[in-house]
Scaffold this motif. Sequence first.
Motif, PDB file in Angstrom:
ATOM      1  N   LEU A 196       4.566  84.524  97.418  1.00  0.00           N
ATOM      2  CA  LEU A 196       5.877  84.825  96.827  1.00  0.00           C
ATOM      3  C   LEU A 196       6.759  85.577  97.817  1.00  0.00           C
ATOM      4  O   LEU A 196       7.962  85.320  97.918  1.00  0.00           O
ATOM      5  N   SER A 197       6.146  86.496  98.574  1.00  0.00           N
ATOM      6  CA  SER A 197       6.921  87.259  99.557  1.00  0.00           C
ATOM      7  C   SER A 197       7.463  86.348 100.653  1.00  0.00           C
ATOM      8  O   SER A 197       8.595  86.530 101.118  1.00  0.00           O
ATOM      9  N   LEU A 198       6.658  85.374 101.058  1.00  0.00           N
ATOM     10  CA  LEU A 198       7.132  84.411 102.066  1.00  0.00           C
ATOM     11  C   LEU A 198       8.294  83.584 101.511  1.00  0.00           C
ATOM     12  O   LEU A 198       9.315  83.394 102.191  1.00  0.00           O
ATOM     13  N   MET A 199       8.166  83.120 100.273  1.00  0.00           N
ATOM     14  CA  MET A 199       9.257  82.367  99.632  1.00  0.00           C
ATOM     15  C   MET A 199      10.534  83.229  99.599  1.00  0.00           C
ATOM     16  O   MET A 199      11.629  82.743  99.915  1.00  0.00           O
ATOM     17  N   ASN A 200      10.386  84.512  99.224  1.00  0.00           N
ATOM     18  CA  ASN A 200      11.549  85.406  99.155  1.00  0.00           C
ATOM     19  C   ASN A 200      12.181  85.606 100.527  1.00  0.00           C
ATOM     20  O   ASN A 200      13.408  85.653 100.659  1.00  0.00           O
ATOM     21  N   PHE A 201      11.339  85.739 101.535  1.00  0.00           N
ATOM     22  CA  PHE A 201      11.834  85.941 102.893  1.00  0.00           C
ATOM     23  C   PHE A 201      12.644  84.727 103.354  1.00  0.00           C
ATOM     24  O   PHE A 201      13.707  84.867 103.961  1.00  0.00           O
ATOM     25  N   CYS A 202      12.139  83.535 103.029  1.00  0.00           N
ATOM     26  CA  CYS A 202      12.849  82.294 103.394  1.00  0.00           C
ATOM     27  C   CYS A 202      14.188  82.206 102.656  1.00  0.00           C
ATOM     28  O   CYS A 202      15.189  81.769 103.227  1.00  0.00           O
ATOM     29  N   ALA A 203      14.189  82.630 101.389  1.00  0.00           N
ATOM     30  CA  ALA A 203      15.427  82.586 100.606  1.00  0.00           C
ATOM     31  C   ALA A 203      16.472  83.517 101.211  1.00  0.00           C
ATOM     32  O   ALA A 203      17.655  83.185 101.293  1.00  0.00           O
ATOM     33  N   LYS A 204      16.019  84.702 101.666  1.00  0.00           N
ATOM     34  CA  LYS A 204      16.950  85.637 102.311  1.00  0.00           C
ATOM     35  C   LYS A 204      17.516  85.015 103.591  1.00  0.00           C
ATOM     36  O   LYS A 204      18.693  85.185 103.896  1.00  0.00           O
ATOM     37  N   GLU A 205      16.677  84.331 104.321  1.00  0.00           N
ATOM     38  CA  GLU A 205      17.106  83.663 105.561  1.00  0.00           C
ATOM     39  C   GLU A 205      18.187  82.616 105.236  1.00  0.00           C
ATOM     40  O   GLU A 205      19.210  82.516 105.917  1.00  0.00           O
ATOM     41  N   VAL A 206      17.950  81.846 104.185  1.00  0.00           N
ATOM     42  CA  VAL A 206      18.923  80.831 103.767  1.00  0.00           C
ATOM     43  C   VAL A 206      20.253  81.504 103.393  1.00  0.00           C
ATOM     44  O   VAL A 206      21.329  81.058 103.794  1.00  0.00           O
TER      45      VAL A 206
END
Length: 259
Positions: free
Chosen positions: A51-61
């Motif tokens: 979930l943290s990786l998904m959140n990190f990617c979303a922030k990048e987007v």
Amino acid sequence: MAKSKYEYVKKFEQNETCLLNCWIVVRIDGRGFHKFTHDHLYEKPNDIRGLSLMNFCAKEVMKQFQDIVISYGQSDEYSFVFSKNTSQFKRRSCKLMSNIVSLFSSSFVFYWKTFFLNDLIYPPQFDGRIILYPSLENIRDYLSWRQADCHINNLYNTCFWSLVNKGGLSTLDAELKLKGTLAKDKNELLFSEFDVNYNDISPIFRKGNIVIRQKVAEEIMKEKNGESVKVIKEKNDTVILHDDIIGENFWKKFPEILT
Ligand code: ATP
Ligand code: ATP
Ligand code: MG
Ligand code: MG
Ligand code: MG
Ligand code: MG
């Protein structure tokens, strides 16, 4: 530049643009993540690293696409909501969708090692879709729908994996035991058999992940009279929340998001 005789083939391209005045939602979802999470040794029902990786990617987007006003993620999916008057890529839907899904996927691979000790054993895939919502009620209902889905799946998965991991049932028996049960039955099962009060489970699992933009204070060092001093500067950043977005409170607190 002189045009070649082949140039006419460009006329076959279909450039669909998103209807004006609509919120544009791009939702991405992992392909075959039931298998992917199993193969990559995710903890069940909820692997916090995933979930943290998904959140990190979303922030990048959201860093690359400033017109995204709010995002919502749970499990292997993320929804990105563009402001209704965005002119990103002239609102061309293929451009919007393909750029988001490819940036998200490449970020997922790029940052994998920040969150997991084990290696990726094959490349993950995400699909993408675009949905347009013309009214405030529609876009609010869309976000509520995803959060309700998060709740339903998490309640089920929490029961399922309790039965398997703590109750010693086979996955087939756990599935049979849960078949036809209602939410209240599942809450009761967790409480009576596993001493778990569902509402005590971390909100990241029950409510999912909301990403919004906020002003945050940042400490920076500045040169003043030949000396280095600390000053507080405000900057815009993305923050992750795990609030309820179905009720009115969140939207009363942040009325500017969906304007
Ligand atoms: P499809 O290709 O149709 O999307 P899928 O296997 O990805 O198929 P989904 O409905 O998207 O099916 O479900 C995602 C799966 O990934 C679920 O089984 C879910 O439990 C698992 N999953 C996703 N994120 C996590 C996580 N952080 N921890 C544990 N499991 C996860
Ligand atoms: P857009 O986002 O509109 O596609 P762009 O900068 O990607 O903008 P393109 O028309 O797609 O523009 O051109 C690709 C650019 O990448 C060109 O400038 C090209 O020279 C460069 N490029 C691509 N592959 C290579 C390569 N293998 N070696 C050197 N340059 C490359
Ligand atoms: Mg699916
Ligand atoms: Mg999936
Ligand atoms: Mg999914
Ligand atoms: Mg290019």
